[in-house]
Design a protein around this motif. Sequence first.
Motif, PDB file in Angstrom:
ATOM      1  N   GLU A 139      -2.129  11.512   0.272  1.00 42.17           N
ATOM      2  CA  GLU A 139      -3.324  12.311   0.542  1.00 42.17           C
ATOM      3  C   GLU A 139      -3.476  12.643   2.014  1.00 42.17           C
ATOM      4  N   ASN A 140      -2.860  11.827   2.880  1.00 40.93           N
ATOM      5  CA  ASN A 140      -3.092  12.012   4.312  1.00 40.93           C
ATOM      6  C   ASN A 140      -1.830  12.238   5.139  1.00 40.93           C
ATOM      7  N   ASP A 141      -0.703  11.695   4.709  1.00 40.54           N
ATOM      8  CA  ASP A 141       0.523  11.829   5.495  1.00 40.54           C
ATOM      9  C   ASP A 141       1.135  13.213   5.314  1.00 40.54           C
ATOM     10  N   LEU A 142       1.724  13.731   6.379  1.00 35.75           N
ATOM     11  CA  LEU A 142       2.384  15.034   6.366  1.00 35.75           C
ATOM     12  C   LEU A 142       3.889  14.815   6.368  1.00 35.75           C
ATOM     13  N   ILE A 143       4.541  15.375   5.371  1.00 34.06           N
ATOM     14  CA  ILE A 143       5.971  15.168   5.181  1.00 34.06           C
ATOM     15  C   ILE A 143       6.698  16.496   5.340  1.00 34.06           C
ATOM     16  N   ASP A 144       7.856  16.464   6.006  1.00 35.54           N
ATOM     17  CA  ASP A 144       8.708  17.650   5.999  1.00 35.54           C
ATOM     18  C   ASP A 144      10.155  17.240   5.785  1.00 35.54           C
ATOM     19  N   VAL A 145      10.901  18.117   5.148  1.00 39.16           N
ATOM     20  CA  VAL A 145      12.325  17.921   4.868  1.00 39.16           C
ATOM     21  C   VAL A 145      13.089  19.043   5.551  1.00 39.16           C
ATOM     22  N   ASP A 146      13.994  18.682   6.433  1.00 42.42           N
ATOM     23  CA  ASP A 146      14.751  19.672   7.209  1.00 42.42           C
ATOM     24  C   ASP A 146      13.820  20.631   7.931  1.00 42.42           C
ATOM     25  N   GLU A 164       0.829  -1.197   0.000  1.00 43.25           N
ATOM     26  CA  GLU A 164       0.000   0.000   0.000  1.00 43.25           C
ATOM     27  C   GLU A 164       0.870   1.256   0.000  1.00 43.25           C
ATOM     28  N   GLY A 165       0.320   2.312  -0.546  1.00 44.94           N
ATOM     29  CA  GLY A 165       1.004   3.594  -0.525  1.00 44.94           C
ATOM     30  C   GLY A 165       2.033   3.749  -1.629  1.00 44.94           C
ATOM     31  N   VAL A 166       2.728   4.858  -1.576  1.00 47.96           N
ATOM     32  CA  VAL A 166       3.735   5.224  -2.567  1.00 47.96           C
ATOM     33  C   VAL A 166       5.078   5.328  -1.864  1.00 47.96           C
ATOM     34  N   ARG A 167       6.131   4.877  -2.547  1.00 54.04           N
ATOM     35  CA  ARG A 167       7.455   5.016  -1.948  1.00 54.04           C
ATOM     36  C   ARG A 167       7.748   6.498  -1.668  1.00 54.04           C
ATOM     37  N   LEU A 168       8.317   6.731  -0.519  1.00 53.00           N
ATOM     38  CA  LEU A 168       8.576   8.099  -0.082  1.00 53.00           C
ATOM     39  C   LEU A 168       9.426   8.863  -1.093  1.00 53.00           C
ATOM     40  N   GLN A 169      10.477   8.212  -1.612  1.00 56.42           N
ATOM     41  CA  GLN A 169      11.351   8.934  -2.540  1.00 56.42           C
ATOM     42  C   GLN A 169      10.634   9.282  -3.846  1.00 56.42           C
ATOM     43  N   LYS A 170       9.695   8.436  -4.271  1.00 59.67           N
ATOM     44  CA  LYS A 170       8.935   8.730  -5.475  1.00 59.67           C
ATOM     45  C   LYS A 170       8.000   9.904  -5.249  1.00 59.67           C
ATOM     46  N   ALA A 171       7.316   9.912  -4.095  1.00 52.20           N
ATOM     47  CA  ALA A 171       6.377  10.994  -3.795  1.00 52.20           C
ATOM     48  C   ALA A 171       7.097  12.333  -3.716  1.00 52.20           C
ATOM     49  N   LEU A 172       8.268  12.358  -3.095  1.00 51.50           N
ATOM     50  CA  LEU A 172       8.993  13.613  -2.950  1.00 51.50           C
ATOM     51  C   LEU A 172       9.611  14.056  -4.271  1.00 51.50           C
ATOM     52  N   ALA A 173      10.030  13.101  -5.083  1.00 51.93           N
ATOM     53  CA  ALA A 173      10.546  13.458  -6.407  1.00 51.93           C
ATOM     54  C   ALA A 173       9.418  14.052  -7.250  1.00 51.93           C
ATOM     55  N   ASN A 174       8.224  13.459  -7.180  1.00 53.07           N
ATOM     56  CA  ASN A 174       7.071  13.977  -7.923  1.00 53.07           C
ATOM     57  C   ASN A 174       6.684  15.375  -7.453  1.00 53.07           C
ATOM     58  N   ALA A 175       6.943  15.644  -6.168  1.00 54.36           N
ATOM     59  CA  ALA A 175       6.604  16.950  -5.608  1.00 54.36           C
ATOM     60  C   ALA A 175       7.660  17.998  -5.924  1.00 54.36           C
ATOM     61  N   GLY A 176       8.727  17.586  -6.599  1.00 54.69           N
ATOM     62  CA  GLY A 176       9.755  18.538  -7.001  1.00 54.69           C
ATOM     63  C   GLY A 176      10.792  18.844  -5.943  1.00 54.69           C
ATOM     64  N   VAL A 177      10.859  18.012  -4.886  1.00 48.71           N
ATOM     65  CA  VAL A 177      11.837  18.265  -3.828  1.00 48.71           C
ATOM     66  C   VAL A 177      13.258  18.049  -4.342  1.00 48.71           C
ATOM     67  N   ALA A 178      13.471  16.906  -4.985  1.00 42.03           N
ATOM     68  CA  ALA A 178      14.781  16.551  -5.544  1.00 42.03           C
ATOM     69  C   ALA A 178      14.603  15.264  -6.327  1.00 42.03           C
ATOM     70  N   SER A 179      15.662  14.813  -6.987  1.00 46.62           N
ATOM     71  CA  SER A 179      15.596  13.532  -7.692  1.00 46.62           C
ATOM     72  C   SER A 179      15.436  12.399  -6.690  1.00 46.62           C
ATOM     73  N   ARG A 180      14.993  11.240  -7.168  1.00 41.79           N
ATOM     74  CA  ARG A 180      14.833  10.100  -6.266  1.00 41.79           C
ATOM     75  C   ARG A 180      16.138   9.757  -5.573  1.00 41.79           C
ATOM     76  N   ARG A 181      17.229   9.802  -6.321  1.00 42.18           N
ATOM     77  CA  ARG A 181      18.530   9.448  -5.743  1.00 42.18           C
ATOM     78  C   ARG A 181      18.898  10.407  -4.611  1.00 42.18           C
ATOM     79  N   VAL A 182      18.670  11.688  -4.822  1.00 43.39           N
ATOM     80  CA  VAL A 182      18.981  12.670  -3.788  1.00 43.39           C
ATOM     81  C   VAL A 182      18.048  12.503  -2.588  1.00 43.39           C
ATOM     82  N   VAL A 183      16.771  12.234  -2.856  1.00 45.60           N
ATOM     83  CA  VAL A 183      15.826  12.020  -1.763  1.00 45.60           C
ATOM     84  C   VAL A 183      16.238  10.799  -0.943  1.00 45.60           C
ATOM     85  N   GLU A 184      16.690   9.756  -1.604  1.00 52.41           N
ATOM     86  CA  GLU A 184      17.157   8.575  -0.880  1.00 52.41           C
ATOM     87  C   GLU A 184      18.299   8.938   0.062  1.00 52.41           C
ATOM     88  N   GLN A 185      19.161   9.827  -0.386  1.00 53.93           N
ATOM     89  CA  GLN A 185      20.261  10.285   0.472  1.00 53.93           C
ATOM     90  C   GLN A 185      19.710  11.050   1.675  1.00 53.93           C
TER      91      GLN A 185
END
Length: 265
Positions: free
Chosen positions: A54-61, A9-30
């Motif tokens: 749709e429901n989880d709240l994510i923050d980076v730094d 279930e759900g979406v891999r975190l690195q994929k979701a953040l890459a789709n959101a424009g945070v960084a590439s998947r590789r960088v998000v994995e780091q």
Amino acid sequence: MTADTPAPEGVRLQKALANAGVASRRVVEQYIVEGRIRVNGTTVTELGTRIDPENDLIDVDGTAVQLDVSKRYVMLNKPTGVVSTMRDENGRPDLRRFTKDWDERLYNVGRLDAETSGLLILTNDGDLAHVLAHPSFGVTKVYIARVSGTVTAQTIATLTRGIELEDGPIAADKARLLDASRGESLVELTLHSGRNRIVRRMMAAVGHPVTELVRRQFGPLHLGTLPAGKARELTKIERGALLTLARQDSQASPGPEEHSMQENE
């Protein structure tokens, strides 16, 4: 995976953040490995982490991330002569003219009266709008007021110490005199009140009626050089700051409610 094995279930975190424009998947994995990402307030370090966008709240730094790409956040420098509504029943100029570049139905967060110009937020994010507009959450706004007369240091002290209005006492969070010449003054006021026309009433109460008023700041957002009558989408950094503020406020205990649900300065 066998036919009997349910799909995760759900979406891999690195994929979701890459789709959101945070960084590439590789960088998000780091970022994940370095412990820089939190999901619902908990630091995650597992690369296999899955989330519900749709429901989880994510923050980076510590900065909130917008995962829902259908949400729009727009800054408008509202000119004078325009009422803060999407459709005015009296036929006065309203905000619709500034939302034509977006397909989504946008709504204003709070209000500025027709003769007040400055920063107004337009969004289709109802949860964020509630937190930002409701005075119990205490989001600060900064105004520059041109007023009649020469404002003294004693008057500035009175504004921050507090004055009594017909609907109760009020004090500016901050106040400072920017300029005084030719029988008028420029005063900067920082407030978190949501009361109707509060800046105008405060300045009138200390003997300096407002002749011109502009809101320069709303929470972490600054009007900057945006011309009057122009609108633009918030930058990724601005969205992050706004969402971070809204999430922090929504999780905190609201203070005493003010008299008005939305400011109408």
